[in-house]
Design a protein around this motif. Sequence first.
Motif, mmCIF file in Angstrom:
data_model
loop_
_atom_site.group_PDB
_atom_site.id
_atom_site.type_symbol
_atom_site.label_atom_id
_atom_site.label_comp_id
_atom_site.label_asym_id
_atom_site.label_seq_id
_atom_site.Cartn_x
_atom_site.Cartn_y
_atom_site.Cartn_z
ATOM 1 N N GLN A 283 0.995 -1.032 0.245
ATOM 2 C CA GLN A 283 -0.013 -0.022 0.003
ATOM 3 C C GLN A 283 0.946 1.296 -0.121
ATOM 4 O O GLN A 283 1.747 1.377 0.845
ATOM 5 N N ASN B 92 -4.799 6.622 -1.246
ATOM 6 C CA ASN B 92 -3.949 5.260 -1.042
ATOM 7 C C ASN B 92 -3.993 4.306 -2.359
ATOM 8 O O ASN B 92 -5.187 4.501 -3.060
ATOM 9 N N ASP C 214 -3.162 0.175 -3.674
ATOM 10 C CA ASP C 214 -2.579 -1.177 -3.234
ATOM 11 C C ASP C 214 -2.468 -1.894 -4.390
ATOM 12 O O ASP C 214 -2.746 -1.673 -5.905
#
Length: 147
Positions: A101, A116, A118
Amino acid sequence: MRTHQGFTLIEVMITVAIVAILSAIAIPAYQDYVLRARITEATNALSDQRLKMERYFQDCRAYDSCGAGMAAACQLNTVAPPPAPTAHFNYACQVGPLVYQVTATGIGSMNGFIFNVDQANTKSTTGAPPGWVLSPSCWVVKRDGSC
Protein backbone atom coordinates in the motif's frame (compact mmCIF):
# COMPACT_ATOMS: atom_id res chain seq x y z
CA MET A 1 -22.47 76.77 -17.03
CA ARG A 2 -19.94 74.43 -15.75
CA THR A 3 -19.80 70.70 -16.56
CA HIS A 4 -18.80 68.22 -13.91
CA GLN A 5 -16.09 65.70 -14.50
CA GLY A 6 -15.40 62.50 -12.59
CA PHE A 7 -17.53 60.07 -10.63
CA THR A 8 -19.96 60.68 -7.82
CA LEU A 9 -19.52 58.97 -4.49
CA ILE A 10 -22.58 56.78 -5.16
CA GLU A 11 -21.11 55.55 -8.45
CA VAL A 12 -17.81 54.65 -6.76
CA MET A 13 -19.61 52.84 -3.91
CA ILE A 14 -21.71 50.82 -6.37
CA THR A 15 -18.54 49.81 -8.23
CA VAL A 16 -16.84 48.76 -4.97
CA ALA A 17 -19.91 46.72 -3.99
CA ILE A 18 -19.95 44.93 -7.36
CA VAL A 19 -16.23 44.12 -7.09
CA ALA A 20 -16.74 42.82 -3.53
CA ILE A 21 -19.59 40.53 -4.61
CA LEU A 22 -17.59 39.15 -7.53
CA SER A 23 -14.57 38.60 -5.27
CA ALA A 24 -16.69 36.76 -2.71
CA ILE A 25 -17.68 34.30 -5.44
CA ALA A 26 -14.41 34.11 -7.38
CA ILE A 27 -11.87 33.65 -4.57
CA PRO A 28 -13.42 30.49 -3.02
CA ALA A 29 -13.93 29.01 -6.48
CA TYR A 30 -10.30 29.70 -7.34
CA GLN A 31 -9.07 28.17 -4.06
CA ASP A 32 -11.15 25.04 -4.75
CA TYR A 33 -9.66 24.88 -8.25
CA VAL A 34 -6.11 25.12 -6.85
CA LEU A 35 -6.80 22.32 -4.34
CA ARG A 36 -8.19 20.07 -7.08
CA ALA A 37 -5.11 20.74 -9.21
CA ARG A 38 -2.83 19.80 -6.32
CA ILE A 39 -4.70 16.52 -5.82
CA THR A 40 -3.47 15.41 -9.25
CA GLU A 41 0.09 15.74 -7.94
CA ALA A 42 -0.61 12.95 -5.43
CA THR A 43 -2.67 10.76 -7.73
CA ASN A 44 -0.05 10.96 -10.49
CA ALA A 45 2.73 10.01 -8.04
CA LEU A 46 0.67 7.09 -6.70
CA SER A 47 -0.09 5.84 -10.22
CA ASP A 48 3.58 6.07 -11.15
CA GLN A 49 4.61 4.24 -7.98
CA ARG A 50 2.03 1.52 -8.66
CA LEU A 51 3.63 0.84 -12.04
CA LYS A 52 7.07 0.67 -10.45
CA MET A 53 5.79 -1.74 -7.79
CA GLU A 54 4.33 -4.03 -10.45
CA ARG A 55 7.61 -3.98 -12.36
CA TYR A 56 9.42 -4.93 -9.14
CA PHE A 57 6.95 -7.80 -8.62
CA GLN A 58 7.47 -9.02 -12.20
CA ASP A 59 11.21 -9.17 -11.57
CA CYS A 60 11.10 -10.67 -8.06
CA ARG A 61 7.70 -12.37 -7.61
CA ALA A 62 7.34 -10.64 -4.23
CA TYR A 63 7.20 -7.07 -2.94
CA ASP A 64 9.21 -7.54 0.25
CA SER A 65 12.38 -9.13 -1.14
CA CYS A 66 14.20 -9.99 -4.30
CA GLY A 67 16.54 -12.74 -3.24
CA ALA A 68 19.28 -12.83 -0.64
CA GLY A 69 20.45 -9.41 0.41
CA MET A 70 18.26 -7.54 -2.07
CA ALA A 71 16.19 -4.59 -0.95
CA ALA A 72 12.40 -4.70 -0.80
CA ALA A 73 10.24 -2.54 -3.05
CA CYS A 74 9.94 1.10 -1.98
CA GLN A 75 13.61 1.16 -1.01
CA LEU A 76 16.36 3.23 -2.60
CA ASN A 77 18.39 1.65 -5.39
CA THR A 78 15.57 -0.60 -6.62
CA VAL A 79 13.34 -0.33 -9.69
CA ALA A 80 10.63 0.90 -7.28
CA PRO A 81 12.25 3.57 -5.11
CA PRO A 82 9.94 5.43 -2.73
CA PRO A 83 8.27 8.56 -4.12
CA ALA A 84 10.07 11.71 -3.09
CA PRO A 85 8.18 14.17 -0.88
CA THR A 86 6.82 17.24 -2.62
CA ALA A 87 5.70 20.65 -1.42
CA HIS A 88 2.16 19.36 -0.85
CA PHE A 89 2.45 15.62 -0.10
CA ASN A 90 4.55 13.08 1.77
CA TYR A 91 4.55 9.45 0.61
CA ALA A 92 4.86 6.18 2.52
CA CYS A 93 4.98 2.53 1.48
CA GLN A 94 4.04 -0.62 3.34
CA VAL A 95 5.05 -3.91 1.72
CA GLY A 96 4.44 -7.58 2.39
CA PRO A 97 5.27 -10.66 0.32
CA LEU A 98 2.24 -10.29 -1.96
CA VAL A 99 0.73 -6.96 -0.90
CA TYR A 100 1.64 -3.31 -0.72
CA GLN A 101 0.00 0.00 0.00
CA VAL A 102 1.36 3.38 -1.02
CA THR A 103 -0.05 6.41 0.78
CA ALA A 104 0.08 10.10 -0.05
CA THR A 105 -0.52 12.35 2.96
CA GLY A 106 -1.17 16.04 2.43
CA ILE A 107 0.94 18.69 4.12
CA GLY A 108 0.62 22.46 4.31
CA SER A 109 -2.39 23.68 2.35
CA MET A 110 -3.28 20.04 1.51
CA ASN A 111 -3.31 18.94 5.15
CA GLY A 112 -6.05 16.39 5.80
CA PHE A 113 -5.97 14.70 2.39
CA ILE A 114 -4.88 11.04 2.41
CA PHE A 115 -4.88 8.95 -0.76
CA ASN A 116 -3.94 5.25 -1.11
CA VAL A 117 -3.31 2.64 -3.80
CA ASP A 118 -2.60 -1.07 -3.32
CA GLN A 119 -1.58 -4.16 -5.30
CA ALA A 120 -5.16 -4.70 -6.52
CA ASN A 121 -5.18 -1.13 -7.89
CA THR A 122 -7.74 -0.15 -5.27
CA LYS A 123 -7.63 3.62 -5.10
CA SER A 124 -9.08 5.14 -1.95
CA THR A 125 -9.44 8.45 -0.19
CA THR A 126 -9.14 7.80 3.54
CA GLY A 127 -8.74 11.37 4.70
CA ALA A 128 -10.17 14.68 3.53
CA PRO A 129 -10.90 18.08 5.05
CA PRO A 130 -14.50 18.97 5.93
CA GLY A 131 -16.67 19.39 2.85
CA TRP A 132 -14.76 16.80 0.81
CA VAL A 133 -15.97 13.24 0.21
CA LEU A 134 -14.16 10.11 1.41
CA SER A 135 -14.25 7.09 -0.87
CA PRO A 136 -13.10 3.50 -0.40
CA SER A 137 -12.98 2.94 -4.16
CA CYS A 138 -11.61 6.08 -5.85
CA TRP A 139 -9.42 9.11 -5.32
CA VAL A 140 -11.65 11.90 -6.54
CA VAL A 141 -15.42 11.86 -6.26
CA LYS A 142 -17.37 13.90 -8.78
CA ARG A 143 -20.32 16.04 -7.74
CA ASP A 144 -22.75 13.34 -8.91
CA GLY A 145 -21.09 10.83 -6.55
CA SER A 146 -19.27 8.83 -9.21
CA CYS A 147 -15.51 8.23 -9.39
